[in-house]
Every structure is written in structure tokens, then in C-alpha cells.
Scaffold this motif. Structure first.
Motif, PDB file in Angstrom:
ATOM      1  N   UNK A 162     -29.874  14.182  77.553  1.00  0.00           N
ATOM      2  CA  UNK A 162     -29.579  15.613  77.655  1.00  0.00           C
ATOM      3  C   UNK A 162     -28.260  15.957  76.956  1.00  0.00           C
ATOM      4  N   UNK A 209     -28.949  16.211  73.281  1.00  0.00           N
ATOM      5  CA  UNK A 209     -29.553  17.496  72.878  1.00  0.00           C
ATOM      6  C   UNK A 209     -28.500  18.600  72.872  1.00  0.00           C
ATOM      7  N   UNK A 210     -27.793  18.720  74.011  1.00  0.00           N
ATOM      8  CA  UNK A 210     -26.901  19.874  74.189  1.00  0.00           C
ATOM      9  C   UNK A 210     -25.731  19.824  73.201  1.00  0.00           C
ATOM     10  N   UNK A 211     -25.103  18.662  73.072  1.00  0.00           N
ATOM     11  CA  UNK A 211     -23.948  18.620  72.156  1.00  0.00           C
ATOM     12  C   UNK A 211     -24.365  18.712  70.696  1.00  0.00           C
ATOM     13  N   UNK A 258     -26.880  20.366  69.468  1.00  0.00           N
ATOM     14  CA  UNK A 258     -27.217  21.762  69.164  1.00  0.00           C
ATOM     15  C   UNK A 258     -25.972  22.664  69.221  1.00  0.00           C
ATOM     16  N   UNK A 259     -25.094  22.390  70.163  1.00  0.00           N
ATOM     17  CA  UNK A 259     -23.897  23.231  70.291  1.00  0.00           C
ATOM     18  C   UNK A 259     -22.948  23.021  69.117  1.00  0.00           C
ATOM     19  N   UNK A 308     -26.921  30.724  67.559  1.00  0.00           N
ATOM     20  CA  UNK A 308     -26.929  30.535  69.015  1.00  0.00           C
ATOM     21  C   UNK A 308     -27.291  31.837  69.722  1.00  0.00           C
ATOM     22  N   UNK A 350     -30.467  32.378  72.212  1.00  0.00           N
ATOM     23  CA  UNK A 350     -30.291  32.831  73.598  1.00  0.00           C
ATOM     24  C   UNK A 350     -31.139  34.080  73.877  1.00  0.00           C
ATOM     25  N   UNK A 395     -34.740  32.922  74.149  1.00  0.00           N
ATOM     26  CA  UNK A 395     -35.045  32.242  75.411  1.00  0.00           C
ATOM     27  C   UNK A 395     -35.135  33.256  76.548  1.00  0.00           C
ATOM     28  N   UNK A 403     -28.737  29.557  78.550  1.00  0.00           N
ATOM     29  CA  UNK A 403     -28.090  28.572  77.672  1.00  0.00           C
ATOM     30  C   UNK A 403     -28.618  27.177  77.992  1.00  0.00           C
ATOM     31  N   UNK A 460     -30.792  24.477  75.767  1.00  0.00           N
ATOM     32  CA  UNK A 460     -30.002  23.269  75.535  1.00  0.00           C
ATOM     33  C   UNK A 460     -28.814  23.584  74.614  1.00  0.00           C
ATOM     34  N   UNK A 461     -28.054  24.602  75.032  1.00  0.00           N
ATOM     35  CA  UNK A 461     -26.822  24.969  74.337  1.00  0.00           C
ATOM     36  C   UNK A 461     -25.702  25.035  75.361  1.00  0.00           C
ATOM     37  N   UNK A 462     -24.521  24.583  74.976  1.00  0.00           N
ATOM     38  CA  UNK A 462     -23.367  24.711  75.853  1.00  0.00           C
ATOM     39  C   UNK A 462     -22.583  25.951  75.432  1.00  0.00           C
ATOM     40  N   UNK A 463     -22.122  26.720  76.393  1.00  0.00           N
ATOM     41  CA  UNK A 463     -21.329  27.906  76.072  1.00  0.00           C
ATOM     42  C   UNK A 463     -19.857  27.536  76.252  1.00  0.00           C
TER      43      UNK A 463
END
Lengths: 483, 93
Positions: free
Chosen positions: A335, A338-340, A342-343, A351, A355, A358, B10, B14-17
Motif C-alpha cells: 500500500x 501505491x500511495x507514495x 502515485x503521490x 491529483x 480526486x 473518485x 484520497x 491511493x493518494x496522500x494529501x
């Protein structure tokens, strides 16, 4: 003889008459790229391969219709063994193992893919200010935006570096930069050109098309770009005409629709005046104007900003750091990976749209937003169907104004979204539309949009060509000092 | 639209804010959603959705294997792989 500002047609004649060799043409193109490096129009160059191909063409004549013509390819099309970034950090290391059908078709016609042009990240933007690889400058003024998302392609053509470039258009990304840079750009009917190998943004709206100095060159490009492609299930299996054959046919008696709901008094006086002058010009060519009503047209932008982000959030879920593209350093678990990834890999505008997508697709809001927008999309399409019972084409300004200064739209995303007010409806309805230069405002070019019925690209190009053989707006070249 | 909703979507994306931008992102999203709320004003009762402008059924092709095994070509583009697989951090301890 300089190759700058030449059309495809000019260059083909020069090559045929041996005024220039294929290799000289490619070398001169790279000289122009280097003397215009401040535009930041290119992300990746293809110099070695291009020179090799040109040398081969000098040795063995090719029968391809575009043999030896340097083309700038938007960095959204996969190009085999040539880096394809889509304007994103996420794909900064991506070397595709195959080429998009459009690229294959153009290269089979003898084109030389000279380099990959800068663009808004994943084609999300109207000013080329969202690219990871930096802003693109408009050749008409270094502080002006070139429009977007195909801003690098538009700038490369407007600066006279290449005679033509490829672009893609999801909500205006060919026509809006064409308008702001003073060139001609066509978004064909949805499905006319294969989307295979195009990095998807919003699959029901995306369409590739040509950007060039003239409608005639767009027709020459379109002839090679179209094909029925089994690898794209939305690729149309329709007859592909010779788009150049009717260009010079008179447009006497043509019925042009003017949209009642577009209140041009909300535009700058000078923009409205340019539009009125184009109407008079078309009247002098024998066209008649008919007022038409598109009652739901004002809902196009809000509809688009539900449909496009929804499709974007789904399409961009593939960028997860597993199979290709960037991956974050030292992921703690899957996880975190994925998150890092994409961020770190996506910019702010991408982004934001993921958002929104989604949100409108989430369980509690699906009907209220996504389903509702698709119903309104139907109403907008029905409006066009009714209008085309009365007219051959619909004419609007392409943009609300000429090129604006970089950073001037501030922090409000909606102001930027409204930039595509006139161009979005054709994407929602899947219709072909083009932009041609039709005047100047404060020394900057501005465009006229013509929207056609399904598969009527030939007619649109004919209407545009008739304008261009009787005016000289498309022949203006930038002096690079306008603010 | 509030910060809690933004945090939820978010995560779904799968995005961090970045906490520094949380207020700005929440405000932007709220404005965009308000903007698209214009769609509420339209009566869409009985209107069928338009998901794709072509509205044609996708054509099928003959059920023949056309793809070649290009495992190596694809694996070599992965951030991490071994001879047969894409590699990710351990999922099951």
C-alpha cells in the motif's frame, strides 16, 4: 532556402525538385529546434534515428505520401524505443515497447518522427503549465501560454520548426492551442483515428488529430492518420475518403449555424468583432447564416468536469509503480508503494482530477453526478442532432480570448476549465471540429471554430480551405515580442 | 465537501494529501463540485445515459491467438522483476 514556416506541401515540392535533401531537411529542423529552445516545446528529441532515416530516404526513394517530412509527435503517443512521458514525472523513465497506431501510420507514410512535444501532464490543462518538464512558451510572446494540452505541438508548428505535428483533443486540446498559437488544428470524429497506443485520459472523449499551418496540410495528415484498427474497439469501420479531394469546391449555398445561446457580448469587444468579420467573409463566399438553438449547451463544461475526471480516475489507476514507470524509493509495504508512487509521480492538477473522479464515482454520489452527467451528455448530443437537420456546420469562436500570460489564471481551477467553453461540446457529442486563425487581438492570433456533423471532416476542411485561400490570417508569423 | 471526505476519497484514489495543502484542496474540490451541481437544474427523467458517442456495439474479431509471448520485453520495463514476475514488497508475512 529556409525551411522555416514551410507547409507540408511546400516541403514535398522542395524534396521532389531536389532543392533540399532529406538529410538537409532533418538537419535544418534540428537547427530550428535548437534556436527555439527557449520555447521548451520538446521533451525528447529523436535526432540520431531521424538522421539515419533521412539518409536512407536520400539513398532509396520512398513511395510514401509524406516521405521525408519531419513531424513533431505529442508526447502522449507511445513511440517504440523512444521515451514517452505524457508530461509526467510518473513516466519519466518509460520507453514504450511498441508505437501507437497513429505513429505507425505516419511513419509508414514516410514521416520522420523528429521528437516528442511537451504537453500538460496527462493532457490535463489548457495552458501547458502543468507539465513536469516545465511550461511551454508561445512563439508570439515568451510570457504568453501556448494553450494546452497540445501546447508543445502548437508552439513547434507556430514557430515554423515543423510543418505539422500530432495532437490529441479531449476537451479542446488541439483546437484551443491552435487558436492561441495562430495555426490550424482538427479534432476528427470520435473513432476516426485509432486510440491504440495513446495514453488514455478520458476514453470516451479522447481523439487524435493533426495540427498544421493550413487546412490543406491537415487534410494531407489526416489521410495518413486514419485507419480502421482492430486493436481499438471504438475505431470506426467506415470508408476513409481522400480528405484533400473536395478542398477547393465552392461553398456557395452552405448553411452555417450560429448558436443562439452563445452570448458573444460576454467576450472582449475585439474578439466579437473578429468573429463578425469572419461571418462577413463567409457571406462573401456565398454562405448563409442560420440561427440555431443548442438549449443545453451551457451545461457542457459542468458535464465534462464529471465525465472526464471519472474516466481519468479509472484510467490512471494503472500507474501503480508495479509494471512500468516510476516507483517510490524503499516502499514499506504494497500500500505504501501505491500511495507514495502515485503521490510523488502525479502533479497537482492530475491529483485534483483523480480526486473529483473518485468522488463522483463513489457509491453515494454515482447517480447524482456520474449518471446525471451522462444523461445531460445525451441531451447535448440530441441538441446537435437537431441542429444538423438545418445546417451544414456550426461556427463559434474557438476561445474566449487570445493567449493569456503565464500564471494569470491564478489559483482558481474553474477559470482555467472555462477556457474550453466553446470546444468541449464537440467532444461530448463525438463530433469533428477544427480551429483556423481568423484574426488578431492586440497583436495576438485568435481562432474560429467550425463544428461538423459525424464523419464530415472533408466538409469542415473544405470550409476552412475556402477561407484560407481568400484570406491571409494563417500566413501570419510570430515576432515573439507580444505580452 | 469536508476534510474527512477528502481524506476518504484520497485513500480510495491511493493518494496522500500533503497536510500543508489540505485546506486548499478541500476548497478547490468544493468549488468544482458546486460548479458541477448546475446539472441538478436539468430534468433528466426518462433520459437514457450516453456513455460513448458512437453507441455502436464493439465489433468482435476472430477468436485466434495473435499475441506473441513478449514476457521479457515487458518485464524489463518494470521497476523490479525477476525472470518470471513483477516484484512488489511482501504481502503475506
Amino acid at each position: 532556402m529556409s525551411i522555416q514556416f514551410k507547409t507540408i506541401k511546400d516541403l514535398l515540392t522542395m524534396l521532389k525538385n531536389k532543392d533540399i535533401s532529406n538529410k538537409e531537411l532533418v538537419k535544418d529542423t534540428y537547427s530550428l529546434i535548437k534556436s527555439n529552445v527557449h520555447l521548451n516545446a520538446f521533451v525528447t528529441l529523436n535526432e540520431e534515428m531521424s538522421l539515419k532515416k533521412a539518409e536512407e530516404l536520400d539513398k532509396n526513394k520512398s513511395s510514401g505520401n509524406l516521405a521525408g517530412i519531419p513531424i513533431a509527435q505529442k508526447d502522449l503517443f507511445c513511440t517504440k524505443d523512444l521515451r514517452t512521458t505524457c508530461g509526467s514525472k510518473m513516466l519519466s523513465n518509460f520507453i514504450p515497447p511498441y508505437s501507437a497506431t497513429v505513429i505507425e501510420n505516419l511513419e509508414n507514410a514516410g514521416c520522420i518522427s523528429i521528437g516528442k512535444t511537451n504537453m500538460d501532464e496527462f493532457a490535463m490543462g489548457s495552458s501547458n503549465e502543468t507539465s513536469f518538464y516545465g511550461n511551454v512558451a508561445n512563439p508570439w510572446g515568451s510570457n504568453l501560454v501556448p494553450g494546452g494540452s497540445s501546447g508543445g505541438s502548437a508552439a513547434a508548428v507556430a514557430a515554423g520548426i515543423v510543418s505539422a505535428a500530432t495532437g490529441t483533443d479531449t476537451g479542446g486540446s488541439i483546437r484551443q492551442p491552435a487558436s492561441l498559437c495562430g495555426i490550424t488544428g482538427l479534432k476528427p470524429t470520435y473513432g476516426r483515428i485509432s486510440r491504440w497506443g495513446m495514453i488514455a485520459f478520458a476514453s470516451s472523449l479522447d481523439q487524435a488529430g493533426p495540427m498544421a499551418r493550413t487546412a490543406e496540410d491537415c487534410a494531407i495528415m489526416l489521410n495518413e492518420m486514419c485507419s480502421h484498427d482492430l486493436r481499438d474497439t471504438t475505431s470506426l469501420d467506415e470508408e476513409i475518403p481522400d480528405f484533400t479531394s473536395d478542398l477547393s469546391t465552392s461553398i456557395k449555398g452552405l448553411k452555417i449555424g450560429i448558436v443562439k445561446e452563445f452570448d458573444l457580448s460576454m467576450l472582449d469587444n475585439s474578439v466579437a468583432q473578429v468573429f463578425e468579420e469572419s461571418k462577413k467573409h463567409y457571406e462573401s463566399l456565398g454562405a448563409e447564416f442560420v440561427e440555431i438553438s443548442l438549449p443545453n449547451i451551457s451545461l457542457s463544461v459542468p458535464t465534462y468536469y464529471v465525465v472526464a475526471p471519472a474516466e481519468c480516475s479509472s484510467n490512471l489507476s494503472r500507474f501503480d509503480g508495479v509494471k512500468f514507470g516510476k516507483r517510490c524509493e524503499n516502499p514499506q509495504n504494497l500500500e505504501d508503494l501505491y500511495i507514495r508512487t502515485r503521490s510523488e509521480g502525479f502533479g497537482d492538477e492530475v491529483k485534483r482530477r483523480i480526486l473529483i473522479g473518485s468522488y463522483v464515482l463513489s457509491a453515494g454520489f454515482y447517480d447524482a453526478y456520474y449518471k446525471k452527467a451522462q444523461q445531460v451528455r445525451r441531451l447535448i448530443k440530441n441538441d446537435f442532432d437537431n441542429a444538423f437537420k438545418k445546417v451544414d456546420t456550426i461556427m463559434t469562436p474557438t476561445t474566449r480570448g487570445a493567449a493569456f500570460s503565464s500564471g494569470s489564471k491564478g489559483d482558481d481551477p474553474i477559470q482555467m476549465y472555462l477556457e474550453d467553453l466553446f470546444t468541449i461540446p464537440a467532444n461530448l457529442a463525438g463530433l469533428p471540429a477544427l480551429s483556423i486563425p481568423n484574426g488578431m487581438v492586440d497583436g495576438k492570433p485568435i481562432g474560429l471554430q467550425l463544428i461538423g456533423n459525424f464523419l464530415q471532416e472533408s466538409k469542415l476542411l473544405q470550409i476552412a480551405h475556402n477561407f484560407q485561400i481568400s484570406s491571409d490570417w494563417h500566413l501570419k508569423t510570430p515576432s515573439g515580442d507580444i505580452n | 465537501m469536508d476534510k474527512k471526505t477528502v481524506t476518504t476519497i484520497a485513500y480510495l484514489s491511493r493518494l496522500a494529501i500533503d497536510p500543508k495543502n489540505e485546506d486548499k484542496i478541500t476548497k478547490d474540490l468544493e468549488n468544482i463540485i458546486k460548479f458541477v451541481d448546475q446539472l441538478d437544474s436539468v430534468d433528466t427523467n426518462g433520459i437514457s445515459v450516453l456513455t460513448n458517442p458512437l453507441e455502436k456495439t464493439a465489433k468482435t474479431r476472430d477468436d485466434k491467438v495473435t499475441a506473441k509471448n513478449r514476457k521479457d520485453t515487458f518485464l524489463e520495463r518494470a521497476p523490479e522483476s525477476n525472470e518470471d514476475y513483477f516484484l512488489v514488497p511482501r504481502v503475506v508475512e
